[in-house]
Design a protein around this motif. Structure first.
Motif, PDB file in Angstrom:
ATOM      1  N   GLU A 598       0.745  -1.197   0.139  1.00  0.00           N
ATOM      2  CA  GLU A 598      -0.104   0.108  -0.048  1.00  0.00           C
ATOM      3  C   GLU A 598       0.951   1.101   0.009  1.00  0.00           C
ATOM      4  OE1 GLU A 598      -2.905   0.191   3.051  1.00  0.00           O
ATOM      5  OE2 GLU A 598      -3.914  -1.794   2.473  1.00  0.00           O
ATOM      6  N   VAL A 611       0.858  -4.237   4.025  1.00  0.00           N
ATOM      7  CA  VAL A 611      -0.266  -4.224   5.234  1.00  0.00           C
ATOM      8  C   VAL A 611      -1.093  -5.617   4.757  1.00  0.00           C
ATOM      9  CG1 VAL A 611      -2.396  -3.234   5.936  1.00  0.00           C
ATOM     10  CG2 VAL A 611      -0.359  -1.605   5.008  1.00  0.00           C
ATOM     11  N   GLU A 612      -1.584  -6.200   5.971  1.00  0.00           N
ATOM     12  CA  GLU A 612      -2.533  -7.334   5.786  1.00  0.00           C
ATOM     13  C   GLU A 612      -3.801  -6.695   6.670  1.00  0.00           C
ATOM     14  OE1 GLU A 612      -3.270 -12.023   6.771  1.00  0.00           O
ATOM     15  OE2 GLU A 612      -1.972 -10.863   8.092  1.00  0.00           O
ATOM     16  N   ARG A 613      -4.936  -6.785   6.092  1.00  0.00           N
ATOM     17  CA  ARG A 613      -5.956  -6.033   6.578  1.00  0.00           C
ATOM     18  C   ARG A 613      -7.249  -6.981   6.582  1.00  0.00           C
ATOM     19  NH1 ARG A 613      -6.995  -1.244   5.893  1.00  0.00           N
ATOM     20  NH2 ARG A 613      -5.116  -0.423   4.972  1.00  0.00           N
ATOM     21  N   GLU A 618      -6.657  -3.137   9.982  1.00  0.00           N
ATOM     22  CA  GLU A 618      -5.180  -3.478   9.827  1.00  0.00           C
ATOM     23  C   GLU A 618      -4.713  -4.303  10.760  1.00  0.00           C
ATOM     24  OE1 GLU A 618      -2.913   0.306  10.005  1.00  0.00           O
ATOM     25  OE2 GLU A 618      -3.380   0.882   8.153  1.00  0.00           O
ATOM     26  N   SER A 620      -1.557  -6.265  10.214  1.00  0.00           N
ATOM     27  CA  SER A 620      -0.135  -6.129  10.350  1.00  0.00           C
ATOM     28  C   SER A 620       0.069  -5.099   9.419  1.00  0.00           C
ATOM     29  CB  SER A 620       0.359  -7.420  10.271  1.00  0.00           C
ATOM     30  OG  SER A 620       0.216  -8.067   9.116  1.00  0.00           O
ATOM     31  N   VAL A 621       1.396  -4.406   9.905  1.00  0.00           N
ATOM     32  CA  VAL A 621       1.933  -3.462   9.006  1.00  0.00           C
ATOM     33  C   VAL A 621       3.589  -3.371   8.935  1.00  0.00           C
ATOM     34  CG1 VAL A 621       2.048  -0.862   8.415  1.00  0.00           C
ATOM     35  CG2 VAL A 621      -0.014  -2.048   9.447  1.00  0.00           C
TER      36      VAL A 621
END
Length: 833
Positions: A598, A611-613, A618, A620-621
């Protein structure tokens, strides 16, 4: 024994011959009959006596039970003989039953299983003026059945007050039969609150209005004879008014859709003592409540509303329509002259809506979309409906159905969708029941879904698992209804061939985990993550707030079962939720799980991260060291759109060039580029390359020389660019020899020059054929005159300026004839030297 004396007193008997003739001739008819005429109870019996098997569809369970019992009483029988009824969770019919009263919801389910409606000769749609979504859908399906499968099936639309002509057209130009009633006069007493009260907002009703309603009930008891029927919008308001009526010399009863059948029966049976009956709109029609001579009307009602963008559906409190007011008032005159006390002013009454909004216009259409998909018409365009479903609401409903696997890409019902449609609950709850049964067992899934299908009492708290335990323990009316619904849901699961789940005795989940998982399966968009101090963020992007005293405030994840968002609130109010963990959230809302790079503009600069959302949440970033250049370029363009072209390096020369180009575009047309903010942003990929592709952050934009970049927009291809200084020169040489800068920032180019430097210049200078606006300055540089016609100024204006300024600036020349004088930028002394 047939009670002929009671039947003879029903006014509708005078219209039954005409009605039978109409049905025999056309197969369809519309019956308009005032309340109390017997349309609901006598007409079905007459049709059955003529040899027909009759299905009567009522909008509410209380009305269905009451109508069946009244017809059985007229025949001198008990329910289950020639007259029976079927409502959700209860069926009382027998082999001899020829008239069956059902709710429209039950009839809708029956049509999905048996489109021919085998065994029925006539279907009577009662109280069709209420425009409930299930009733409209049933009517459309039955008309389709008549047109394609069973032309002999007869349809009768019946109502006390309705759009008879509209229904007649819908039923194929059906004849309209009208029955006259015995109209007892009803006196109207306007009884508004003495002080203003706040209008209803969401589910909230001003307590001051409820106190006033209780006061009006006491007044009515003192001023009139007979029982009082008081209309309130919901169960909560009924309870609050009942609490304020303690000590009145009357029995206070509460009637609503959740009231126990025994209480409903007691109200409809009448009594020996005086009564105050507090009721929702269920008592507006279909039922005659014995002994009522007084109606107290709060003027409020509840209607469904759906926030499709946030996935929130709820009832909202509204002002009741004029039609509803007439229906309510009519309850006071069913048996004798009566009185209605209206808790608003006569002036307000004329401003009320004439009719309530058809439910198809305001409700969540997910269930409707599934029914039409299972019927074979996903868009509902081929169905005969009084009002077409709103496209946005249909699209939102189909989106939900696609997400839970109920429809395919073309909108057609899948096998899974057909199973869902036969469970008799909202498709979201059907998904939770089917998938939850596989994971936690059929019994426990059914118990949680039963909680979700009818919101538990507020006193159960906002923790769904706690409410579940209270329902198991409780001996209250809600607990009794909950247990009946659990049994129905378990039976429905077996009926649709549910996949076997784990044994309920060996399920490894505790109650809290089961409640959270099943709720999340029903409402995946409402899975929410804690973000501190009672605040949450749902995966749909909607914020949520828990009450200050909630025991759920420390839970890291919640599955939200019930929430509403007042129009002026920034966040939704969480009213019922269950604790969840991240694994359960990922499982229930897996279709919203996404990940990737992102790169976007945030807080004034480029932010690049992996990012995992889960939807808007969210998970994890991680920062990205080498983000994709194309994504960075788009982020920089986003920054320019949001924060403006001021992010670039603009010198005074660059701003002047932009103004010159704007002037030429305005005067000469599109051969010269438009340079407004919007136009420059639209063309940024053209005039900011290659600088834009090399930039990585805000600071890089600040090093882009805007003036040099703007040169790329000039019309080089046609050769016009070379004429820039000719058409819009940066400076103009005046007679004194000075080169004066032209200001192109206004509507007309401006040349600001000392008056003495223009002596002898007769014609006004032009740029691109446009005369400049000359600002003639005093020796001190202050404006002395403004003109676009120098020749006229020398003739007519100069003398006044000379007279005013020559004494103030005696060292400068002020000739009598400026047209022949020598231009200068110096004083007289410099000239002599």
């Amino acid at each position: 024994m047939i009670r002929n004396d009671a039947i003879d007193r029903l006014p509708v008997r005078h219209a039954v011959d005409e009605l039978l003739t109409a049905l025999d001739a056309h197969g369809t008819a519309v019956l308009c009959a005032p309340p109390g005429t017997g349309k609901t109870t006598l007409v079905p019996l007459v049709l059955a006596e003529a040899g027909a098997r009759v299905v009567v569809a009522e909008p509410r369970r209380i009305a269905a039970r009451a109508a069946a019992r009244r017809m059985a009483w007229l025949l001198g029988e008990k329910v289950g003989g020639r007259v029976g009824f079927t409502v959700r969770g209860e069926r009382v019919v027998g082999r001899e039953t020829v008239v069956e009263v059902v709710t429209t919801g039950v009839l809708l389910q029956r049509l999905q299983r048996d489109q021919e409606l085998a065994g029925a000769d006539v279907v009577m749609l009662d109280e069709c003026h209420e425009r409930h979504l299930d009733a409209d859908t049933v009517a459309a399906f039955l008309l389709d059945v008549r047109a394609t499968l069973r032309p002999e099936l007869r349809l009768l639309a019946a109502s006390a007050t309705t759009d008879a002509e509209g229904w007649a057209r819908l039923l194929g130009d059906a004849p309209v039969v009208r029955a006259e009633g015995v109209a007892h006069p009803v006196e109207v007493v306007w009884a508004p609150p003495v002080r203003p009260v706040r209008p209803p907002h969401g589910m909230r009703v001003d307590p001051a209005l409820l106190t006033h309603v209780a006061t009006v009930v006491r007044r009515a008891l003192a001023e009139r004879e007979g029982d009082v029927l008081c209309f309130l919008p919901g169960v909560g308001e009924i309870g609050r008014v009942a609490g304020q009526l303690s000590g009145v010399d009357a029995e206070v009863l509460q009637v609503h859709g959740r009231a126990p059948a025994a209480v409903q029966d007691a109200v409809l049976a009448g009594g020996d003592t005086r009564r105050v009956i507090l009721a929702t709109s269920v008592a507006e029609s279909s039922l005659t409540v014995p002994g009522v001579r007084i109606v107290v009307d709060s003027g409020l009602a509840r209607e469904p509303r759906t926030d499709h963008a946030r996935g929130l559906s709820a009832l909202t409190t509204v002002r009741a329509s004029q039609a509803a007011g007439r229906q309510r008032a009519g309850r006071a005159g069913r048996e004798a002259p009566g009185t209605v006390y209206r808790c608003w002013t006569e002036a307000e009454d004329v401003r009320l809506a004439r009719f309530p909004a058809p439910e198809i216009k305001v409700a969540d259409l997910t269930s409707f979309a599934l029914h039409t998909a299972c019927w074979g018409d996903p868009s509902a365009t081929g169905l005969a409906l009084l009002d077409a479903p709103p496209p946005g609401a249909m699209a939102a409903g189909r989106s939900v159905l696609a997400a839970i696997g109920a429809v395919d890409e073309a909108g057609r019902a899948t096998d899974r969708g057909i199973r869902m449609s036969r469970l008799g609950v909202h498709p979201r709850l059907a998904r939770a029941l089917l998938d939850g049964a596989r994971q936690v067992g059929a019994r426990r899934a059914a118990e949680v879904v039963a909680l979700l299908s009818e919101e538990p009492p507020r006193e159960y708290g906002d923790d769904l698992a706690g409410a579940w335990r209270a329902a198991r323990r409780g001996g209250d009316a809600y607990g009794a209804r909950w247990r009946v619904e659990v049994r129905r849901l378990e039976s429905s699961l077996r009926g649709v061939g549910s996949e076997d789940g784990p044994s309920r005795d060996k399920t490894p989940y505790g109650d809290d985990a089961v409640a959270g998982l099943v709720t999340a399966l029903a409402f995946p968009e409402r899975v929410a993550r804690r973000r501190g101090d009672g605040a949450l963020l749902m995966v749909s992007g909607t914020g949520g707030e828990l009450d200050a005293g909630s025991g759920l405030r420390d839970a890291p994840w919640l599955a939200v079962a019930v929430a509403d968002r007042p129009a002026t609130a920034a966040s939704a109010r969480i009213r019922l939720a269950a604790v969840l963990d991240e694994a359960g959230a990922r499982d229930a809302a897996s279709h919203l799980l996404a990940g990737g790079e992102e790169v976007h503009w945030e807080d004034g600069d480029v932010v690049a991260r992996r990012v995992e959302r889960l939807g808007a949440v969210e998970l994890s970033v991680r920062p990205l060291s080498s983000p994709d250049a194309a994504l960075v370029r788009e982020a920089l363009l986003e920054g320019l759109r949001r924060d403006g072209l001021g992010l670039l390096h603009w010198t005074p020369e660059a701003r002047a060039l932009r103004e010159r180009l704007a002037f030429l575009h305005r005067v000469l047309g599109p051969s010269w580029p438009g340079v407004s903010d919007a136009e420059l942003l639209d063309a940024a990929g053209e005039w900011l390359e290659p600088e834009l592709s090399r930039a990585r952050r805000r600071a890089d934009l600040g090093r882009v020389r805007a003036g040099q970049a703007l040169q790329r927009l000039l019309p080089w291809a046609g050769g016009e660019a070379a004429r820039l200084d000719e058409l819009a020169p940066e400076r103009i040489e005046v007679p004194s020899g000075s080169r004066i800068r032209v200001d192109y920032g206004g509507e007309q180019p401006v040349l600001a020059v000392k008056l003495q430097e223009l002596f002898g210049l007769r014609e006004t200078p032009e740029v691109a054929g446009v005369p400049v606006l000359v600002h003639l300055l005093s020796p001190a540089g202050r404006p002395a005159a403004v003109t676009a016609d120098l020749a006229s100024f020398w003739r007519e204006g100069y003398r006044a300026v000379r007279a005013e300024l020559r004494g103030r600036y005696p060292k400068h020349p002020w000739p009598e004839d400026p047209a022949t004088a020598e231009p200068t930028r110096f004083t007289k002394a410099r000239l002599r030297s």
